[in-house]
Design a protein around this motif. Structure first.
Motif, short mmCIF file in Angstrom:
data_model
loop_
_atom_site.label_atom_id
_atom_site.label_comp_id
_atom_site.label_asym_id
_atom_site.label_seq_id
_atom_site.Cartn_x
_atom_site.Cartn_y
_atom_site.Cartn_z
N GLY A 153 -41.95 32.44 9.31
CA GLY A 153 -42.51 32.54 10.67
C GLY A 153 -43.37 31.37 11.09
O GLY A 153 -43.97 31.41 12.16
N SER A 154 -43.44 30.35 10.25
CA SER A 154 -44.28 29.20 10.62
C SER A 154 -43.73 28.53 11.87
O SER A 154 -42.53 28.61 12.16
CB SER A 154 -44.34 28.19 9.47
OG SER A 154 -43.11 27.52 9.34
N SER A 155 -44.59 27.86 12.61
CA SER A 155 -44.14 27.21 13.85
C SER A 155 -43.08 26.15 13.55
O SER A 155 -42.14 25.97 14.33
CB SER A 155 -45.32 26.62 14.61
OG SER A 155 -46.00 25.68 13.80
N PHE A 156 -43.21 25.47 12.42
CA PHE A 156 -42.22 24.45 12.07
C PHE A 156 -40.86 25.10 11.78
O PHE A 156 -39.83 24.64 12.25
CB PHE A 156 -42.68 23.63 10.86
CG PHE A 156 -41.73 22.53 10.50
CD1 PHE A 156 -41.59 21.43 11.34
CD2 PHE A 156 -40.96 22.59 9.35
CE1 PHE A 156 -40.70 20.41 11.03
CE2 PHE A 156 -40.08 21.58 9.03
CZ PHE A 156 -39.95 20.48 9.88
N ALA A 157 -40.87 26.19 11.01
CA ALA A 157 -39.61 26.89 10.71
C ALA A 157 -38.96 27.41 11.99
O ALA A 157 -37.75 27.31 12.17
CB ALA A 157 -39.87 28.04 9.74
N LYS A 158 -39.77 27.94 12.90
CA LYS A 158 -39.23 28.43 14.17
C LYS A 158 -38.59 27.31 14.97
O LYS A 158 -37.54 27.50 15.58
CB LYS A 158 -40.34 29.10 14.99
CG LYS A 158 -40.78 30.43 14.45
CD LYS A 158 -41.91 31.00 15.30
CE LYS A 158 -42.38 32.33 14.74
NZ LYS A 158 -43.51 32.87 15.52
N SER A 159 -39.22 26.15 14.95
CA SER A 159 -38.66 25.03 15.72
C SER A 159 -37.37 24.49 15.11
O SER A 159 -36.57 23.87 15.80
CB SER A 159 -39.69 23.91 15.84
OG SER A 159 -39.86 23.24 14.60
N GLN A 160 -37.16 24.72 13.83
CA GLN A 160 -35.98 24.20 13.13
C GLN A 160 -34.81 25.18 13.10
O GLN A 160 -33.72 24.81 12.69
CB GLN A 160 -36.36 23.81 11.70
CG GLN A 160 -37.37 22.69 11.60
CD GLN A 160 -36.87 21.43 12.28
OE1 GLN A 160 -35.78 20.95 12.00
NE2 GLN A 160 -37.65 20.90 13.20
N ARG A 161 -35.01 26.41 13.54
CA ARG A 161 -33.96 27.43 13.45
C ARG A 161 -32.67 27.01 14.13
O ARG A 161 -31.58 27.30 13.64
CB ARG A 161 -34.44 28.74 14.05
CG ARG A 161 -35.41 29.46 13.17
CD ARG A 161 -35.89 30.74 13.80
NE ARG A 161 -36.94 31.33 12.97
CZ ARG A 161 -37.81 32.21 13.41
NH1 ARG A 161 -37.78 32.62 14.67
NH2 ARG A 161 -38.72 32.69 12.59
N LYS A 162 -32.76 26.33 15.26
CA LYS A 162 -31.56 25.93 15.99
C LYS A 162 -31.14 24.50 15.67
O LYS A 162 -30.08 24.06 16.09
CB LYS A 162 -31.80 26.07 17.50
CG LYS A 162 -32.00 27.51 17.93
CD LYS A 162 -32.12 27.62 19.43
CE LYS A 162 -32.58 28.97 19.87
NZ LYS A 162 -31.66 30.02 19.86
N LYS A 163 -31.94 23.80 14.89
CA LYS A 163 -31.64 22.39 14.58
C LYS A 163 -31.09 22.21 13.18
O LYS A 163 -30.23 21.38 12.95
CB LYS A 163 -32.92 21.55 14.72
CG LYS A 163 -33.47 21.50 16.12
CD LYS A 163 -34.76 20.73 16.16
CE LYS A 163 -35.39 20.81 17.55
NZ LYS A 163 -36.73 20.23 17.57
#
Length: 177
Positions: free
Chosen positions: A123-133
């Motif tokens: 749930g980290s902000s970095f992991a969330k930003s990478q979900r679609k990348k």
């Protein structure tokens, strides 16, 4: 037929490993076909019979369903994913088939709660930003769920092929010519 061609291109594509996307892409293709026929089942019933026959004998496997569940991009975008009986059944079946140790199977189910809740690194902000990348098989955020992470990487890193469909097209081409 455009939606089905997109699924086949995904299966045979080289841009990203398709294992985590095939099941969802096929669901979208079915929805698109239904909309094309104005949701009139009498119009698309025969098309679905043909598509389902091919889908069930060549492409639809429990690994695709498990890949759908394990793809963070799709999992977190659909909060109702775990209510889908086929998805959860496929995921559990893959656990029992691919992990021989009952102790490890139980650990995976415990760790699954962390994944579902988006706890810790999930749930980290970095992991969330990478979900679609980031390709789902390359997701390394599961340090707090090592058993589930290892199984996810094993499933999501599998290769796919549309060669069975290509053989059909080759036969159709000979018949046509």
């Amino acid at each position: 037929m455009g939606p089905l061609v997109r699924v086949l291109r995904l299966v045979d594509g080289e841009k990203k490993p398709p294992m985590g996307y095939i099941y969802g892409a096929m669901e979208k293709a079915n929805e698109c076909i239904m909309k094309t026929f104005s949701n009139d089942m009498s119009k698309y019933f025969e098309v679905f019979k043909i598509v389902d026959n091919r889908w069930n004998c060549q492409l639809h496997r429990l690994l695709h369903v498990a890949g759908h569940f394990l793809n963070p991009e799709l999992f977190y975008d659909n909060p109702r994913i775990e209510l889908d009986l086929e998805v959860t059944k496929g995921w559990f079946e893959c656990i029992t088939r691919l992990v021989p140790s009952i102790a490890v199977q139980e650990k995976i189910l415990e760790e699954q709660a962390l994944y579902k809740a988006g706890y810790g690194p999930f749930g980290s902000s970095f992991a969330k930003s990478q979900r679609k990348k980031l390709s789902p098989g390359k997701n390394t955020y599961g340090h707090e769920a090592p058993n589930m992470r290892d199984l996810a990487i094993k499933i999501l890193s599998l290769t796919c092929s549309a060669s069975g469909c290509e053989r059909n097209w080759s036969i159709f081409e000979h018949i046509h010519t």
